[in-house]
Design a protein around this motif. Structure first.
Motif, PDB file in Angstrom:
ATOM      1  N   CYS A 149       0.833  -1.197   0.000  1.00  0.00           N
ATOM      2  CA  CYS A 149       0.000   0.000   0.000  1.00  0.00           C
ATOM      3  C   CYS A 149       0.870   1.249   0.000  1.00  0.00           C
ATOM      4  N   GLY A 171      -4.673  10.489  -2.317  1.00  0.00           N
ATOM      5  CA  GLY A 171      -4.864   9.190  -2.942  1.00  0.00           C
ATOM      6  C   GLY A 171      -4.115   8.073  -2.250  1.00  0.00           C
ATOM      7  N   SER A 172      -4.483   6.864  -2.664  1.00  0.00           N
ATOM      8  CA  SER A 172      -3.811   5.679  -2.148  1.00  0.00           C
ATOM      9  C   SER A 172      -3.956   4.548  -3.146  1.00  0.00           C
ATOM     10  N   TYR A 173      -3.104   3.565  -2.961  1.00  0.00           N
ATOM     11  CA  TYR A 173      -3.303   2.297  -3.656  1.00  0.00           C
ATOM     12  C   TYR A 173      -3.090   1.191  -2.642  1.00  0.00           C
ATOM     13  N   GLU A 179     -10.432   3.211  -8.980  1.00  0.00           N
ATOM     14  CA  GLU A 179     -10.065   2.402 -10.132  1.00  0.00           C
ATOM     15  C   GLU A 179      -9.424   1.126  -9.620  1.00  0.00           C
ATOM     16  N   THR A 189      -4.965  -3.968  -8.051  1.00  0.00           N
ATOM     17  CA  THR A 189      -4.454  -2.734  -7.483  1.00  0.00           C
ATOM     18  C   THR A 189      -5.673  -1.837  -7.331  1.00  0.00           C
ATOM     19  N   TYR A 239      -6.968   1.698  -6.511  1.00  0.00           N
ATOM     20  CA  TYR A 239      -6.647   3.119  -6.379  1.00  0.00           C
ATOM     21  C   TYR A 239      -7.881   3.863  -5.892  1.00  0.00           C
ATOM     22  N   PHE A 244      -9.057   7.910  -4.797  1.00  0.00           N
ATOM     23  CA  PHE A 244      -8.696   9.323  -4.724  1.00  0.00           C
ATOM     24  C   PHE A 244      -9.861  10.124  -4.179  1.00  0.00           C
ATOM     25  N   TRP A 250     -11.340  11.235   0.504  1.00  0.00           N
ATOM     26  CA  TRP A 250     -10.608   9.977   0.358  1.00  0.00           C
ATOM     27  C   TRP A 250     -11.012   8.993   1.442  1.00  0.00           C
TER      28      TRP A 250
END
Length: 188
Positions: free
Chosen positions: A70, A92-94, A133, A154, A156, A158, A171
């Protein structure tokens, strides 16, 4: 909340190896499903409570997924596609996540179906300044000394706003919506 699923399975697209380790740092894979107490050793989870809650939910026993990697960040770079939010910044993050049960981990059709159900649920959520996404990618999973090719997501997320605090709030809400949707379809 905008939501979409896509596929990146080309030879040059990112892949994931589980377990993994970074050769030039102290970072490595932590099995948070088996060792939830080690969540405190994940720097991003210590820094961002919203991400910590998301990781806890995805690695819980009632989740179909578990996590591998992450990151989270703030940015003032807004792409042309993100301009529809009318915001000046984003948070954002993943999270890289994979099925904890072996059979679906190696099935591309199950990944597609799960991802489609997820997007369908998220599109029903209230309209907020956020996007999701999910990308289906190729993964390599070690199991009993053998490495087998499968798939992972993955994820994502935001949040957008005119200030960092506002973007982070959006978020955080989006992460909770995603977490709830993932847990809902995990029980199907």
């Amino acid at each position: 909340m905008q939501a979409e699923i896509s596929v990146e399975l080309g030879a040059d697209d990112p892949t994931l190896a589980v377990p993994w380790s970074h050769p030039e740092s102290q970072y490595s894979y932590i099995d948070l499903r088996r060792f939830p107490e080690q969540l405190e050793s994940v720097a991003e989870a210590r820094e961002f409570s919203e991400l910590k809650e998301f990781l806890q939910a995805l690695n819980a026993s009632n989740s179909a997924l578990q996590t591998a990697k992450c990151d989270a960040w703030f940015s003032e770079e807004i792409t042309e596609e993100e301009a529809i939010f009318g915001a000046s910044c984003k948070f954002g993050s993943y999270v890289d996540a994979f099925f904890q049960v072996l059979t679906p981990r190696y099935s591309f059709p199950l990944h597609e179906a799960f991802g489609s159900r997820l997007v369908e649920l998220l599109k029903r959520a209230p309209e907020i300044q956020a996007s999701f996404e999910g990308i289906i990618r190729r993964g390599h999973f070690e199991n009993g000394g053998d490495v087998k090719e499968g798939f992972y997501y993955t994820l994502y997320v935001f949040g957008y706003g005119d200030e960092q605090v506002e973007a982070r709030q959006s978020w955080g809400i989006a992460l909770r919506l995603l977490s709830n949707a993932l847990l809902q379809i995990s029980s199907i």
